[in-house]
Design an enzyme around this catalytic site. Structure first.
Site, PDB file in Angstrom:
ATOM      1  N   HIS A   1      37.560  41.323  42.473  1.00 13.81           N
ATOM      2  CA  HIS A   1      37.740  42.357  41.450  1.00 13.81           C
ATOM      3  C   HIS A   1      38.199  41.666  40.167  1.00 13.81           C
ATOM      4  O   HIS A   1      39.048  40.774  40.193  1.00 13.81           O
ATOM      5  CB  HIS A   1      38.771  43.373  41.911  1.00 13.81           C
TER       6      HIS A   1
ATOM      7  N   CYS B   1      40.010  51.045  41.587  1.00 13.86           N
ATOM      8  CA  CYS B   1      39.254  49.787  41.399  1.00 13.86           C
ATOM      9  C   CYS B   1      38.629  49.268  42.689  1.00 13.86           C
ATOM     10  O   CYS B   1      37.749  48.407  42.639  1.00 13.86           O
ATOM     11  CB  CYS B   1      40.143  48.712  40.799  1.00 13.86           C
TER      12      CYS B   1
ATOM     13  N   ASN C   1      38.202  44.831  32.799  1.00 17.24           N
ATOM     14  CA  ASN C   1      38.309  45.464  34.118  1.00 17.24           C
ATOM     15  C   ASN C   1      37.440  46.725  34.122  1.00 17.24           C
ATOM     16  O   ASN C   1      37.788  47.724  33.500  1.00 17.24           O
ATOM     17  CB  ASN C   1      39.779  45.801  34.393  1.00 17.24           C
TER      18      ASN C   1
HETATM   19  N1  ACO Z   1      49.523  42.742  23.098  1.00 17.80           N
HETATM   20  C1  ACO Z   1      50.671  42.138  22.771  1.00 17.80           C
HETATM   21  N2  ACO Z   1      51.814  42.322  23.484  1.00 17.80           N
HETATM   22  C2  ACO Z   1      51.749  43.137  24.559  1.00 17.80           C
HETATM   23  C3  ACO Z   1      50.562  43.791  24.936  1.00 17.80           C
HETATM   24  C4  ACO Z   1      49.421  43.583  24.158  1.00 17.80           C
HETATM   25  N3  ACO Z   1      48.234  44.150  24.449  1.00 17.80           N
HETATM   26  N4  ACO Z   1      50.812  44.524  26.043  1.00 17.80           N
HETATM   27  C5  ACO Z   1      52.111  44.334  26.358  1.00 17.80           C
HETATM   28  N5  ACO Z   1      52.681  43.480  25.455  1.00 17.80           N
HETATM   29  C6  ACO Z   1      54.055  42.990  25.414  1.00 17.80           C
HETATM   30  C7  ACO Z   1      55.027  43.884  26.131  1.00 17.80           C
HETATM   31  O1  ACO Z   1      55.462  44.934  25.298  1.00 17.80           O
HETATM   32  C8  ACO Z   1      56.134  42.922  26.479  1.00 17.80           C
HETATM   33  O2  ACO Z   1      56.924  42.742  25.328  1.00 17.80           O
HETATM   34  P1  ACO Z   1      58.527  42.563  25.456  1.00 17.80           P
HETATM   35  O3  ACO Z   1      58.732  41.325  26.285  1.00 17.80           O
HETATM   36  O4  ACO Z   1      58.959  42.445  24.030  1.00 17.80           O
HETATM   37  O5  ACO Z   1      59.017  43.794  26.162  1.00 17.80           O
HETATM   38  C9  ACO Z   1      55.410  41.610  26.731  1.00 17.80           C
HETATM   39  O6  ACO Z   1      54.120  41.759  26.118  1.00 17.80           O
HETATM   40  C10 ACO Z   1      55.258  41.263  28.192  1.00 17.80           C
HETATM   41  O7  ACO Z   1      54.754  42.380  28.902  1.00 17.80           O
HETATM   42  P2  ACO Z   1      54.435  42.330  30.437  1.00 17.80           P
HETATM   43  O8  ACO Z   1      53.891  43.666  30.875  1.00 17.80           O
HETATM   44  O9  ACO Z   1      55.608  41.796  31.190  1.00 17.80           O
HETATM   45  O10 ACO Z   1      53.274  41.211  30.468  1.00 17.80           O
HETATM   46  P3  ACO Z   1      52.540  40.563  31.683  1.00 17.80           P
HETATM   47  O11 ACO Z   1      52.589  39.094  31.578  1.00 17.80           O
HETATM   48  O12 ACO Z   1      52.950  41.169  33.003  1.00 17.80           O
HETATM   49  O13 ACO Z   1      51.015  40.965  31.429  1.00 17.80           O
HETATM   50  C11 ACO Z   1      49.379  42.563  32.213  1.00 17.80           C
HETATM   51  C12 ACO Z   1      50.662  42.340  31.384  1.00 17.80           C
HETATM   52  C13 ACO Z   1      48.267  41.777  31.575  1.00 17.80           C
HETATM   53  C14 ACO Z   1      49.092  44.048  32.185  1.00 17.80           C
HETATM   54  C15 ACO Z   1      49.598  42.070  33.653  1.00 17.80           C
HETATM   55  O14 ACO Z   1      50.830  42.515  34.160  1.00 17.80           O
HETATM   56  C16 ACO Z   1      48.502  42.538  34.588  1.00 17.80           C
HETATM   57  O15 ACO Z   1      47.359  42.139  34.474  1.00 17.80           O
HETATM   58  N6  ACO Z   1      48.847  43.367  35.583  1.00 17.80           N
HETATM   59  C17 ACO Z   1      47.880  43.798  36.564  1.00 17.80           C
HETATM   60  C18 ACO Z   1      47.046  44.925  36.081  1.00 17.80           C
HETATM   61  C19 ACO Z   1      45.963  45.164  37.087  1.00 17.80           C
HETATM   62  O16 ACO Z   1      45.543  44.257  37.784  1.00 17.80           O
HETATM   63  N7  ACO Z   1      45.489  46.344  37.270  1.00 17.80           N
HETATM   64  C20 ACO Z   1      44.469  46.417  38.338  1.00 17.80           C
HETATM   65  C21 ACO Z   1      44.294  47.638  38.836  1.00 17.80           C
HETATM   66  S1  ACO Z   1      43.647  48.716  37.602  1.00 17.80           S
HETATM   67  C22 ACO Z   1      43.098  50.156  38.398  1.00 17.80           C
HETATM   68  O17 ACO Z   1      43.165  50.308  39.575  1.00 17.80           O
HETATM   69  C23 ACO Z   1      42.593  51.292  37.517  1.00 17.80           C
END
Ligand code: ACO
Length: 322
Positions: free
Chosen positions: A249, A112, A279
């Site tokens: 980003h 990214c 993204n």
């Molecule tokens: N819909 C519904 N529920 C979901 C989904 C979805 N799409 N995805 C995950 N969940 C659930 C999980 O299973 C979990 O359930 P559980 O509590 O029963 O186990 C719950 O939601 C919480 O999951 P988390 O992963 O802890 O959620 P979080 O608040 O951390 O959000 C997210 C996830 C949006 C991915 C966040 O962590 C994030 O944005 N991380 C950064 C990603 C990023 O910035 N990447 C950038 C680089 S990308 C690159 O370089 C290619």
């Protein structure tokens, strides 16, 4: 000598995929996706439409905005992690399509952070006198390497491209760029498929997918971006209050808000496209920049702080007087 941005361009594929569309694919909801990420929709490349196609449209728009002919370009640096082919590079394919044959052309893979890395490299080459007209592109078709059964990743990404033309200038221009990486974080965000580790022919690209530990990536991204914006301002001898626009980003609105808070910037001075683009990896920063320029928000003479974070981990920034 500095490098200045002479023109910007961008391109989004026409197909829009909403959160409601994804509700039909995986167990998710518009409410979950929007509240956790800020994303409402993303664009998806049509069948047969490649990263090179997106890059071509963005580059053509940037050349037009800069008033530069393709034949004048003497350097193409293209950030992508989803190249058309393993080789030739997407930059070489783009060069031929534009009619800029003969100039230096290569891809940068920094996930990214690809566009900001490409900008850092091109900036150094313009400042060093090796380029008089550089085309810098960030282009991706991330939706091609998603597991559409994995709700934790497939809702996050979209396709798109952005580009800028750089030329030498006695005034800044790009004031400073900072590029960093820490390969020790590979396990938190990666795609396991590669040439050297071995393809698995006949498995219909089953292994080509983004593997991500989302909440860990989130925490490191917030801390790392906090550090790099401080480092960038210090290198430029500038104070937070001198930043007119943060152009981050576009991975997650909550990460963007954390960086804006660190800078003491109200969200009115932050360019946000993640709600409509998702993204787009290397495409995200130049897409946001071009949108901000074309909407008239970013004006000549203003100070722009660009930053990115991605797989590697990689992270990078650029402080620019536009
Ligand atoms: N819909 C519904 N529920 C979901 C989904 C979805 N799409 N995805 C995950 N969940 C659930 C999980 O299973 C979990 O359930 P559980 O509590 O029963 O186990 C719950 O939601 C919480 O999951 P988390 O992963 O802890 O959620 P979080 O608040 O951390 O959000 C997210 C996830 C949006 C991915 C966040 O962590 C994030 O944005 N991380 C950064 C990603 C990023 O910035 N990447 C950038 C680089 S990308 C690159 O370089 C290619």
């Amino acid at each position: 000598m500095y490098a200045r941005i002479a023109g910007t361009g961008s391109y989004l594929p026409s197909r829009v995929v909403s959160n409601a569309d994804l509700e039909r694919l995986v167990d998710t909801s518009d409410e979950w996706i929007h509240s956790r990420t800020g994303i409402r929709q993303r664009h998806m490349a049509a069948e047969g439409e490649t990263t090179g196609d997106l890059a071509f449209h963005a580059a053509t728009a940037a050349l037009q905005a800069a008033g530069v002919e393709a034949a004048e370009i003497d350097l193409i640096v293209l950030g992508t992690t989803t190249p058309d082919l393993i080789f030739p590079s997407t930059a070489c394919l783009l060069q031929h399509r534009l009619g800029a044959n003969g100039c230096a052309a290569f891809d940068v893979n920094a996930a990214c952070s690809g566009f900001v890395y490409a900008l850092g490299v091109a900036n150094a080459m313009v400042r060093g006198g090796q380029s008089k007209k550089a085309l810098v592109v960030g282009a991706e078709t991330l939706t091609r390497m998603l597991d559409w059964g994995d709700r934790s990743t497939c809702v996050l990404f979209g396709d798109g491209a952005g580009a800028v033309v750089l030329e030498p200038s006695e005034e800044p221009g790009i004031i400073t760029t900072k590029l960093h990486a820490d390969g020790g974080y590979k396990h938190l965000l990666y795609n396991p498929v590669g040439v050297s580790v071995g393809f698995k022919p006949g498995e219909d690209n089953a292994g080509v997918r983004v593997l991500m530990s989302g909440s860990e990536v989130f925490k490191v991204a917030v801390k790392t971006l906090d550090r790099i914006v401080g480092e960038t301002l210090e290198a430029a001898g500038m104070h937070e209050s001198q930043v007119d626009w943060l152009i981050p980003h576009q991975a997650n609105l909550r990460i963007i808000e954390a960086t804006a808070k660190r800078l003491g910037l109200p969200m009115e001075r932050v360019i946000v496209t993640v709600d409509r683009h998702g993204n787009t990896s290397s495409g995200s920063v130049p897409l946001a920049l071009d949108e901000a320029v074309r909407s008239g928000r970013v004006q000549r003479g203003q100070n722009l702080l660009l930053e990115a974070f991605g797989g590697g981990f990689t992270w990078a920034s650029a402080l620019i007087r536009y």
